[in-house]
Design a protein around this motif. Structure first.
Motif, PDB file in Angstrom:
ATOM      1  N   ALA A  60       0.840  -1.201   0.000  1.00  0.00           N
ATOM      2  CA  ALA A  60       0.000   0.000   0.000  1.00  0.00           C
ATOM      3  C   ALA A  60       0.872   1.246   0.000  1.00  0.00           C
ATOM      4  CB  ALA A  60      -0.922   0.001   1.222  1.00  0.00           C
ATOM      5  N   VAL A  61       0.366   2.305  -0.639  1.00  0.00           N
ATOM      6  CA  VAL A  61       1.018   3.615  -0.629  1.00  0.00           C
ATOM      7  C   VAL A  61      -0.032   4.642  -0.244  1.00  0.00           C
ATOM      8  CG1 VAL A  61       2.315   5.343  -1.937  1.00  0.00           C
ATOM      9  CG2 VAL A  61       2.569   2.910  -2.507  1.00  0.00           C
ATOM     10  N   GLY A  62       0.232   5.387   0.835  1.00  0.00           N
ATOM     11  CA  GLY A  62      -0.698   6.416   1.271  1.00  0.00           C
ATOM     12  C   GLY A  62      -0.368   7.764   0.672  1.00  0.00           C
ATOM     13  N   ALA A  63      -1.308   8.693   0.763  1.00  0.00           N
ATOM     14  CA  ALA A  63      -1.087  10.058   0.257  1.00  0.00           C
ATOM     15  C   ALA A  63       0.123  10.673   0.952  1.00  0.00           C
ATOM     16  CB  ALA A  63      -2.330  10.903   0.502  1.00  0.00           C
ATOM     17  N   GLY A  64       0.996  11.300   0.167  1.00  0.00           N
ATOM     18  CA  GLY A  64       2.139  12.006   0.725  1.00  0.00           C
ATOM     19  C   GLY A  64       3.302  11.138   1.158  1.00  0.00           C
ATOM     20  N   GLU A  65       3.227   9.838   0.899  1.00  0.00           N
ATOM     21  CA  GLU A  65       4.292   8.927   1.326  1.00  0.00           C
ATOM     22  C   GLU A  65       5.318   8.666   0.225  1.00  0.00           C
ATOM     23  OE1 GLU A  65       3.244   5.568   4.508  1.00  0.00           O
ATOM     24  OE2 GLU A  65       2.247   5.241   2.602  1.00  0.00           O
ATOM     25  N   ILE A  66       6.564   8.377   0.649  1.00  0.00           N
ATOM     26  CA  ILE A  66       7.492   7.648  -0.209  1.00  0.00           C
ATOM     27  C   ILE A  66       7.529   6.230   0.337  1.00  0.00           C
ATOM     28  CG2 ILE A  66       9.871   7.327  -0.994  1.00  0.00           C
ATOM     29  CD1 ILE A  66      10.381  10.265  -0.661  1.00  0.00           C
ATOM     30  N   VAL A  67       7.145   5.281  -0.483  1.00  0.00           N
ATOM     31  CA  VAL A  67       7.221   3.873  -0.114  1.00  0.00           C
ATOM     32  C   VAL A  67       8.252   3.216  -1.026  1.00  0.00           C
ATOM     33  CG1 VAL A  67       5.985   1.672  -0.032  1.00  0.00           C
ATOM     34  CG2 VAL A  67       4.873   3.766   0.765  1.00  0.00           C
ATOM     35  N   ARG A  94       8.320  16.242  -0.719  1.00  0.00           N
ATOM     36  CA  ARG A  94       8.004  17.356   0.195  1.00  0.00           C
ATOM     37  C   ARG A  94       7.029  18.337  -0.434  1.00  0.00           C
ATOM     38  NH1 ARG A  94      13.410  16.524   1.361  1.00  0.00           N
ATOM     39  NH2 ARG A  94      14.155  18.210   0.014  1.00  0.00           N
ATOM     40  N   ASP A  95       6.984  18.356  -1.767  1.00  0.00           N
ATOM     41  CA  ASP A  95       5.998  19.187  -2.474  1.00  0.00           C
ATOM     42  C   ASP A  95       4.624  18.528  -2.516  1.00  0.00           C
ATOM     43  OD1 ASP A  95       7.887  21.125  -2.927  1.00  0.00           O
ATOM     44  OD2 ASP A  95       8.339  20.499  -4.987  1.00  0.00           O
ATOM     45  N   GLY A  96       4.505  17.335  -1.926  1.00  0.00           N
ATOM     46  CA  GLY A  96       3.193  16.683  -1.797  1.00  0.00           C
ATOM     47  C   GLY A  96       2.961  15.472  -2.670  1.00  0.00           C
ATOM     48  N   LEU A  97       3.956  15.072  -3.472  1.00  0.00           N
ATOM     49  CA  LEU A  97       3.764  13.960  -4.396  1.00  0.00           C
ATOM     50  C   LEU A  97       4.003  12.625  -3.696  1.00  0.00           C
ATOM     51  CD1 LEU A  97       3.277  13.074  -7.352  1.00  0.00           C
ATOM     52  CD2 LEU A  97       5.730  13.369  -7.757  1.00  0.00           C
ATOM     53  N   ALA A  98       3.057  11.710  -3.819  1.00  0.00           N
ATOM     54  CA  ALA A  98       3.238  10.342  -3.311  1.00  0.00           C
ATOM     55  C   ALA A  98       4.097   9.571  -4.314  1.00  0.00           C
ATOM     56  CB  ALA A  98       1.895   9.655  -3.142  1.00  0.00           C
ATOM     57  N   ILE A  99       5.039   8.766  -3.803  1.00  0.00           N
ATOM     58  CA  ILE A  99       6.002   8.089  -4.674  1.00  0.00           C
ATOM     59  C   ILE A  99       6.160   6.633  -4.256  1.00  0.00           C
ATOM     60  CG2 ILE A  99       8.447   7.991  -5.365  1.00  0.00           C
ATOM     61  CD1 ILE A  99       8.517  11.074  -4.978  1.00  0.00           C
ATOM     62  N   LEU A 100       6.074   5.736  -5.228  1.00  0.00           N
ATOM     63  CA  LEU A 100       6.477   4.348  -5.035  1.00  0.00           C
ATOM     64  C   LEU A 100       7.849   4.217  -5.678  1.00  0.00           C
ATOM     65  CD1 LEU A 100       6.019   1.416  -4.166  1.00  0.00           C
ATOM     66  CD2 LEU A 100       4.815   1.031  -6.337  1.00  0.00           C
ATOM     67  N   LEU A 101       8.865   4.062  -4.837  1.00  0.00           N
ATOM     68  CA  LEU A 101      10.254   4.050  -5.280  1.00  0.00           C
ATOM     69  C   LEU A 101      10.739   2.609  -5.367  1.00  0.00           C
ATOM     70  CD1 LEU A 101      12.972   5.463  -5.850  1.00  0.00           C
ATOM     71  CD2 LEU A 101      13.292   5.642  -3.377  1.00  0.00           C
ATOM     72  N   ARG A 104      -0.570  12.042  -9.367  1.00  0.00           N
ATOM     73  CA  ARG A 104      -0.923  12.068  -7.948  1.00  0.00           C
ATOM     74  C   ARG A 104      -0.099  11.024  -7.217  1.00  0.00           C
ATOM     75  NH1 ARG A 104      -5.975  10.511  -7.276  1.00  0.00           N
ATOM     76  NH2 ARG A 104      -6.007  11.519  -5.247  1.00  0.00           N
ATOM     77  N   LEU A 105       0.302   9.991  -7.945  1.00  0.00           N
ATOM     78  CA  LEU A 105       1.244   9.001  -7.425  1.00  0.00           C
ATOM     79  C   LEU A 105       2.203   8.651  -8.561  1.00  0.00           C
ATOM     80  CD1 LEU A 105       0.430   5.857  -5.278  1.00  0.00           C
ATOM     81  CD2 LEU A 105       2.235   5.867  -6.957  1.00  0.00           C
ATOM     82  N   LEU A 106       3.502   8.765  -8.281  1.00  0.00           N
ATOM     83  CA  LEU A 106       4.520   8.516  -9.298  1.00  0.00           C
ATOM     84  C   LEU A 106       5.286   7.247  -8.931  1.00  0.00           C
ATOM     85  CD1 LEU A 106       5.718   9.910 -11.862  1.00  0.00           C
ATOM     86  CD2 LEU A 106       7.439  10.926 -10.357  1.00  0.00           C
ATOM     87  N   ILE A 107       5.334   6.294  -9.861  1.00  0.00           N
ATOM     88  CA  ILE A 107       6.154   5.093  -9.684  1.00  0.00           C
ATOM     89  C   ILE A 107       7.488   5.342 -10.369  1.00  0.00           C
ATOM     90  CG2 ILE A 107       6.389   2.625 -10.154  1.00  0.00           C
ATOM     91  CD1 ILE A 107       3.362   2.409 -10.289  1.00  0.00           C
TER      92      ILE A 107
END
Length: 233
Positions: free
Chosen positions: A23-30, A181-188, A153-156
């Protein structure tokens, strides 16, 4: 935002992912960590709609997207920057960036281009240059910039540090932190365990198609099994 449950996926008769939960939540880097062949890109490509999973569920903002056309997934704001950059070598830097807003972000294309060029000033100096003539680091910037053009809204990010010099790797991870930090959720999705855990909020370790470890990134960085397998101590 993104929820993957009991995902089974692969190619033909070969099952690569065997019941993956993530799972990836809003504003997270996972961070999704694992060695070559663990199934990381298979997961990305199923989440992005490039392949249809064998089983399980994938939801984005509560909407089921497993097996949905990739263009619909981009429309929803879930965007992948693929491994290997995949820029269009015979198109200019500007044309590559503008293609990023083909499905989503078209109305604000000029504003988004201005934002991307502020993030990547080096691309501003090379707008008319063919993408295939850029260095590896510049092509990675271009690939990420193209992704940002679609207002994700979410970048892989699939292996963004692959093939970069140590100095550029540092720059790349600093940039990922800034985007978040600018608010983008990221799956790294990365093999670089140390750098990924340093900037991620949470992490999963994928081994042989299954999640072997998961938890807060700071805790996983101290996990003895992970340190032994990936850090050599």
């Amino acid at each position: 935002m993104l929820e993957v449950r009991s995902l089974r996926a692969g190619y033909g008769a070969i099952e690569v992912l065997r019941g993956v939960d993530l799972a990836v939540g809003a504003g997270e880097i996972v961070a999704l960590l694992g060695s070559n062949g663990a199934g990381k890109s298979t997961l990305n490509n199923n989440v992005s709609g490039l392949y249809r999973p064998f089983g399980g569920t994938i939801t984005f903002d509560g909407q089921a997207i497993a097996g949905a056309p990739s263009m619909r997934i981009v429309d929803a704001g879930l965007v992948q920057v693929p491994e290997g950059r995949r820029v269009f070598p015979n198109l200019s830097v500007r044309e590559n960036l503008e293609l990023g807003s083909y499905r989503r972000g078209r109305a604000a294309r000029a504003k988004n281009l201005e934002h991307v060029l502020a993030v990547f000033p080096r691309l501003n100096e090379r707008l008319a240059q063919l993408a295939g003539t850029l260095s590896g680091g510049e092509q990675q910037m271009l690939a990420i910039g193209r992704g940002l053009m679609s207002e994700p809204r979410l970048l892989i990010l699939d292996e963004p540090s692959l093939g970069l010099s140590p100095l550029l790797v540092e720059e790349m991870f600093a940039l990922i932190g800034r985007l978040n930090r600018d608010g983008l959720a990221i799956l790294l999705v990365e093999q670089n365990v140390v750098q990924s855990l340093a900037i991620a909020h949470r992490a999963y370790v994928l081994e042989n198609g299954r999640i072997a470890l998961s938890g807060a990134a700071a805790e996983l960085a101290e996990h003895p099994e992970l340190r032994k397998s990936y850090l050599g101590h």
